[in-house]
Design a protein around this motif. Structure first.
Motif, short mmCIF file in Angstrom:
data_model
loop_
_atom_site.label_atom_id
_atom_site.label_comp_id
_atom_site.label_asym_id
_atom_site.label_seq_id
_atom_site.Cartn_x
_atom_site.Cartn_y
_atom_site.Cartn_z
N THR A 203 51.50 51.67 52.44
CA THR A 203 50.13 52.04 52.12
C THR A 203 49.73 53.24 52.98
O THR A 203 50.33 53.50 54.03
CB THR A 203 49.14 50.89 52.37
OG1 THR A 203 49.20 50.49 53.74
CG2 THR A 203 49.45 49.69 51.48
N GLU A 204 48.68 53.95 52.55
CA GLU A 204 48.22 55.14 53.25
C GLU A 204 47.49 54.79 54.54
O GLU A 204 47.13 53.64 54.79
CB GLU A 204 47.31 55.96 52.34
CG GLU A 204 47.95 56.42 51.04
CD GLU A 204 48.95 57.55 51.24
OE1 GLU A 204 49.07 58.06 52.37
OE2 GLU A 204 49.61 57.93 50.25
N HIS A 205 47.19 55.82 55.35
CA HIS A 205 46.46 55.62 56.60
C HIS A 205 45.06 55.07 56.36
O HIS A 205 44.57 54.25 57.14
CB HIS A 205 46.35 56.95 57.36
CG HIS A 205 47.62 57.36 58.04
ND1 HIS A 205 47.96 56.97 59.31
CD2 HIS A 205 48.64 58.14 57.62
CE1 HIS A 205 49.12 57.48 59.66
NE2 HIS A 205 49.56 58.20 58.63
N ASN A 206 44.36 55.52 55.33
CA ASN A 206 42.97 55.12 55.08
C ASN A 206 42.85 53.88 54.23
O ASN A 206 41.88 53.69 53.49
CB ASN A 206 42.20 56.28 54.43
CG ASN A 206 42.82 56.71 53.11
OD1 ASN A 206 43.91 56.25 52.75
ND2 ASN A 206 42.15 57.58 52.38
N GLU A 208 42.01 50.27 53.01
CA GLU A 208 40.89 49.39 53.33
C GLU A 208 40.99 48.01 52.68
O GLU A 208 40.21 47.12 53.01
CB GLU A 208 39.57 50.05 52.93
CG GLU A 208 39.27 51.32 53.71
CD GLU A 208 37.95 51.94 53.31
OE1 GLU A 208 37.32 51.45 52.34
OE2 GLU A 208 37.54 52.92 53.97
N TYR A 227 49.31 54.25 60.59
CA TYR A 227 48.79 53.57 61.77
C TYR A 227 47.36 53.94 62.15
O TYR A 227 46.69 53.21 62.88
CB TYR A 227 49.70 53.87 62.98
CG TYR A 227 49.43 55.19 63.65
CD1 TYR A 227 48.58 55.29 64.74
CD2 TYR A 227 49.98 56.37 63.15
CE1 TYR A 227 48.31 56.51 65.33
CE2 TYR A 227 49.72 57.58 63.73
CZ TYR A 227 48.88 57.65 64.82
OH TYR A 227 48.60 58.87 65.40
N ARG A 228 46.83 55.06 61.62
CA ARG A 228 45.59 55.61 62.17
C ARG A 228 44.39 54.68 62.01
O ARG A 228 43.52 54.65 62.89
CB ARG A 228 45.29 56.96 61.53
CG ARG A 228 46.29 58.04 61.89
CD ARG A 228 45.79 59.42 61.51
NE ARG A 228 46.85 60.40 61.66
CZ ARG A 228 47.57 60.88 60.66
NH1 ARG A 228 47.32 60.47 59.43
NH2 ARG A 228 48.52 61.77 60.87
N CYS A 229 44.29 53.97 60.92
CA CYS A 229 43.15 53.07 60.70
C CYS A 229 43.52 51.61 60.91
O CYS A 229 42.76 50.70 60.53
CB CYS A 229 42.59 53.28 59.29
SG CYS A 229 41.90 54.92 59.02
N LEU A 230 44.65 51.37 61.52
CA LEU A 230 45.11 50.01 61.77
C LEU A 230 44.24 49.36 62.85
O LEU A 230 43.83 50.02 63.80
CB LEU A 230 46.57 50.04 62.20
CG LEU A 230 47.41 48.77 62.05
CD1 LEU A 230 47.39 48.27 60.62
CD2 LEU A 230 48.84 49.06 62.49
N THR A 231 43.95 48.07 62.69
CA THR A 231 43.17 47.33 63.69
C THR A 231 43.95 46.12 64.15
O THR A 231 44.86 45.64 63.45
CB THR A 231 41.83 46.86 63.11
OG1 THR A 231 42.08 45.93 62.05
CG2 THR A 231 41.01 48.04 62.58
N LYS A 234 43.82 43.22 61.66
CA LYS A 234 44.72 43.32 60.50
C LYS A 234 46.15 42.98 60.89
O LYS A 234 46.86 42.31 60.14
CB LYS A 234 44.64 44.71 59.89
CG LYS A 234 43.37 44.96 59.10
CD LYS A 234 43.41 46.31 58.39
CE LYS A 234 42.16 46.48 57.52
NZ LYS A 234 42.16 47.78 56.81
N ASP A 255 49.75 55.26 71.68
CA ASP A 255 49.64 54.52 70.42
C ASP A 255 50.76 53.49 70.30
O ASP A 255 50.54 52.37 69.83
CB ASP A 255 49.69 55.48 69.23
CG ASP A 255 48.45 56.36 69.13
OD1 ASP A 255 47.36 55.89 69.51
OD2 ASP A 255 48.59 57.52 68.69
#
Length: 275
Positions: A203-206, A208, A227-231, A234, A255
């Motif tokens: 899946t993409e970075h963004n 949701e 990884y950028r929007c990973l929490t 999640k 990171d």
């Protein structure tokens, strides 16, 4: 090699072989990735006009090869890999570093026709050759099947998943590969063909949506998110659901440390030497 490693520490996946160390998706890159300590590597596959599976990231040959000046390709545009045979593509040099990775002492060669004696390690390899080397090196392989559903004639792209698995079986690499794709129809097809082989839903970075539901719907074994929007929540939810998680492309040490603390099972990175 066993996936039990993921219970001790994240597996280090050298992105496109470790493209900070050598030209991407080449045998030279995977050798360097292994030397740097990577457990496995990620590669991208596409199909040629004569149905051979090759390593290539972009949907054309221009960025990562000398196709823009090679007479076979200049005289027959556009430079899409599926328009050319394996023999034609083997004439190209893949000895190209992206500018952001170009080492200070690396001489950027003019883009010209490939010299006759260019090493095989710096040509575009077939998946069969890449898997053979990976087996010899004892490395895991994340085989990403590029989404060709809209870019390539169905007469060629329609059976790419089956062809990839034919190569995997021939090379006896069933227990050393994860097959992934952004096209989750491909991922589901993988499980229909070979239920025992591991798969990953890219899946993409963004992203949701609920990753657990997405992975389940894709019938995958792992989530491969940007990884950028990973929490942390999640990551915890995916692991609690019994799935692996291998985020990409994690190049900063901080990171890597944060994601490791959150419990990811793997890290895809251009810099395996720093992981």
């Amino acid at each position: 090699m066993s996936l039990s490693l993921i219970n001790e520490r994240p597996l280090i996946w050298a992105h496109r072989g470790g493209r900070s160390l050598a030209p991407e998706n080449t045998l030279a890159a995977v050798r360097k990735g292994k030397e740097a300590g990577a457990d496995g590597w990620e590669l991208d596959v596409q199909i040629t006009r004569d149905g051979e599976i090759i390593l290539l990231h972009d949907l054309n040959l221009l960025r990562s090869t000398n196709a823009s000046v090679h007479p076979v390709f200049v005289d027959n545009p556009p430079a899409f890999p599926w328009r050319f045979t394996l023999a034609e593509i083997k004439q190209l040099s893949a000895d190209i570093f992206p500018r952001r990775f170009c080492p200070p002492k690396y001489e950027r060669k003019p883009w010209r026709a490939m010299p006759e004696n260019l090493a095989e390690d710096l040509r575009i390899p077939t998946l069969a050759t890449a898997l053979e080397l990976s087996r010899d090196l004892g490395m895991w392989v994340n085989v990403e099947i590029k989404d060709l559903s809209k870019a390539v004639p169905q007469s060629l792209a329609g059976n790419i998943v089956e062809k990839v698995f034919e190569v995997i079986r021939t090379q006896k690499m069933d227990d050393q590969v994860i097959v992934s794709s952004f096209n989750h129809d491909y991922v589901r097809e993988c499980k229909q063909i070979a239920p025992h082989i591991l798969t990953g839903a890219l899946t993409e970075h963004n992203f949701e949506d609920d990753p657990v539901e997405v992975v389940r719907k894709a019938k995958a074994d792992a989530w491969h998110p940007g990884y950028r929007c990973l929490t942390e929540d999640k990551v915890e939810a995916v692991r609690d659901a019994g799935f692996a998680i291998n985020p990409y492309t994690v190049n900063e040490v901080e990171d890597m440390k944060r994601l490791t603390a959150w419990g990811v099972t793997g890290l895809v990175t251009d810099y395996p030497q720093n992981a």
